[in-house]
Design an enzyme around this catalytic site. Sequence first.
Site, short mmCIF file in Angstrom:
data_model
loop_
_atom_site.label_atom_id
_atom_site.label_comp_id
_atom_site.label_asym_id
_atom_site.label_seq_id
_atom_site.Cartn_x
_atom_site.Cartn_y
_atom_site.Cartn_z
CG ASP A 47 -1.60 -7.60 -7.95
OD1 ASP A 47 -2.02 -6.45 -7.68
OD2 ASP A 47 -1.12 -7.89 -9.05
CB SER A 48 -5.90 -6.23 -9.13
OG SER A 48 -4.71 -5.78 -9.75
CB CYS A 71 1.46 0.26 -10.95
SG CYS A 71 0.53 -1.03 -11.80
CG HIS A 107 1.35 -5.14 -13.84
ND1 HIS A 107 0.54 -5.18 -12.74
CD2 HIS A 107 0.87 -6.08 -14.70
CE1 HIS A 107 -0.40 -6.11 -12.91
NE2 HIS A 107 -0.22 -6.67 -14.10
CB CYS A 160 -3.24 -4.44 -5.60
SG CYS A 160 -4.17 -3.49 -6.80
CD GLU A 217 -2.34 -8.72 -16.24
OE1 GLU A 217 -2.88 -9.80 -16.44
OE2 GLU A 217 -1.88 -8.37 -15.13
#
Length: 264
Positions: A7-8, A183, A185, A70, A155
């Site tokens: 993932d990023s 996405c 998240h 991601c 984040e």
Amino acid sequence: MKIGIFDSGLGGLIITHSLTQALPQYDYVYLGDTARVPYGNRSHDTIYEFTRAAIDHLFARGCGIVIVACNTASAEALHKLQGEYLPKHHPGKAVLGVLIPAAEAAVAATKTGRIGVLATNATISSGAFDRELGKLFLDVQVTSVAAPLLVPLVENDATKWAAPIIADYLRPLGGVDTLILGCTHYPLFKHLIADQMGHGVTIISQDEIIPAKVHQYLIAHPGLDLTISKQRSREFLVTDLTDQAVQLAARLYGKPIKIDRVEL
Ligand code: DGL
């Protein structure tokens, strides 16, 4: 060999958690490019280069298959990686994304053909979800909304501010009967989003569908499955190890986890 998950940043730990719960027997390596997250506002070429470097790293660490958790990287880099890069540089290894499984689940769920997609700027502007949905359902009507503020809320431990922001993002999605959370998240907001969308809207959350897809893939590729080691080991790697990353990982995974820093 192991199963790699890329993932990023750290959002992909949500899928990692559901994968390790559903298929606990395998060995896993998680790599989050926390030094360079978010990818969602970057250019196509940059996202491709970052993703390629991450995949090289995971293969060099002994992964036989990499799940690109991601969505932004899946949308911008996967096609070229699978079609051109892998056959030349990592023949026999596999890289799987998360867009097609989500599109398949949405098409299976919709009754009206009106499907919504919520994702990062880069994923939405790539048109990748529209393309995949269009291949599966000719008359699909896709409403896509970029929701760039949701990743920084996670984040920065600021999810308590999410409700009004989500309400604003969901406004153009009235009329869809199925909504893809496109996405890493967004599964953290799935209950809030489901409440705001109301009854009759199916929410497609990748943490609920990817483990079954990986399982099916491994069953369909028994040769690859045989090469994946089954010692139940887990490794967590990031490109920037901050206190915030450690806390976020503990919160997402529900317990403290050992994380190591690597360079790509
Ligand atoms: N992992 C990204 C995605 O799923 C979200 C975070 C980012 O923008 O890098 O699209």
